[in-house]
Enzyme design. Structure first.
Site, PDB file in Angstrom:
ATOM      1  N   CYS A   1       0.836  -1.208   0.000  1.00  0.00           N
ATOM      2  CA  CYS A   1       0.000   0.000   0.000  1.00  0.00           C
ATOM      3  C   CYS A   1       0.867   1.253   0.000  1.00  0.00           C
ATOM      4  CB  CYS A   1      -0.926   0.008   1.216  1.00  0.00           C
ATOM      5  SG  CYS A   1      -2.098  -1.354   1.260  1.00  0.00           S
TER       6      CYS A   1
ATOM      7  N   GLU B   1       0.654   3.886   1.899  1.00  0.00           N
ATOM      8  CA  GLU B   1       1.026   4.334   3.244  1.00  0.00           C
ATOM      9  C   GLU B   1       2.258   3.597   3.756  1.00  0.00           C
ATOM     10  OE1 GLU B   1      -3.561   4.338   3.067  1.00  0.00           O
ATOM     11  OE2 GLU B   1      -1.862   3.321   2.134  1.00  0.00           O
TER      12      GLU B   1
ATOM     13  N   CYS C   1      -6.284   1.118   4.833  1.00  0.00           N
ATOM     14  CA  CYS C   1      -6.812  -0.201   5.184  1.00  0.00           C
ATOM     15  C   CYS C   1      -6.400  -0.550   6.612  1.00  0.00           C
ATOM     16  CB  CYS C   1      -6.305  -1.252   4.197  1.00  0.00           C
ATOM     17  SG  CYS C   1      -4.541  -1.615   4.369  1.00  0.00           S
TER      18      CYS C   1
ATOM     19  N   CYS D   1      -2.586  -0.997   7.186  1.00  0.00           N
ATOM     20  CA  CYS D   1      -1.862   0.276   7.180  1.00  0.00           C
ATOM     21  C   CYS D   1      -2.128   1.084   8.454  1.00  0.00           C
ATOM     22  CB  CYS D   1      -2.251   1.092   5.950  1.00  0.00           C
ATOM     23  SG  CYS D   1      -1.536   0.463   4.417  1.00  0.00           S
TER      24      CYS D   1
END
Length: 221
Positions: A133, A135, A167, A170
């Site tokens: 991801c 992040e 999410c 994260c």
């Protein structure tokens, strides 16, 4: 004979009065029983109702941390410089996203304790779990260069019906490198990516925090 009839009538009248009194007492007793049953049912119902008063949950010693920062929305032009810079950096990082499978491009930016800003985009893989991801990409870049504490972050993605928040994985990852509650700026990217992406002045921004996003984080004591 007439005297006896009069006495009999009086007795009958008294008996009738006593009978009515007895009926009234029985009725009152039944009513009292019904009232007690209703009160008991009301008490049971009250126990099942949510409590409107009392101490807030955040005062419990069992909660790992209280929610300190406020959550609100604000237009981009009213943001402070920190929020604007992080959102613009995240929007630019989104241009490099590799998302051929989900077609959901995400950009993120995090400011470390010493003031450095690290950006990242989502990188997908045909083996979906191997992707990363945006992040975590940004945070890993910072950690790999010696930064272990971050004090603000931003996430940008396009979602047709609202904000695209981090999410669950994260959120836990962000919390790992936030020693206290930190602001997280979330904005919706333009639906059509331009060569020079930018936010409109009236673009709505969600200003939340890691404690709002993950109020009960996993901790190892």
């Amino acid at each position: 004979m007439s005297q006896k009839r009069k006495e009999l009538k009086k007795c009958m009248k008294r008996l009738d009065g006593l009978h009515k009194e007895l009926q009234r007492r029985r009725t009152c007793k039944r009513l009292n029983n019904y009232m007690e049953q209703l009160k008991e049912l009301q008490r049971e119902l009250d126990k099942r109702q949510p409590q409107k008063f009392g101490h807030p949950v955040c005062e419990s010693q069992m909660i790992p941390h209280p929610i300190k920062l406020h959550e609100y929305t604000i237009s981009f032009c009213q943001l402070d410089n920190c929020g604007r810079e992080l959102l613009e950096d995240a929007l630019n990082a989104r241009c490099n996203a590799y998302a051929p499978y989900s077609n959901c491009k995400v950009g993120a930016a995090f400011r470390s304790k010493n003031g450095r800003v690290f950006t990242g985009c989502n990188v997908e893989s045909v083996a979906f779990t191997a992707g990363c991801c945006a992040e975590r990409t940004a945070l890993v870049k910072g950690v790999s260069e010696g930064c272990r504490v971050f004090n603000a972050g931003a996430v940008v993605a396009y979602h047709p019906s609202g904000y695209a928040t981090p999410c669950g994985v994260c959120r836990q990852f962000i919390h790992e490198f936030a020693k206290m509650d930190i602001p997280i700026y979330i904005a919706r990217a333009p639906e059509i990516s331009e060569q020079l992406p930018a936010f409109e002045d009236d673009a709505e921004v969600l200003v939340t925090s890691i404690y709002h996003l993950l109020p009960h984080s996993f901790l190892v004591y």
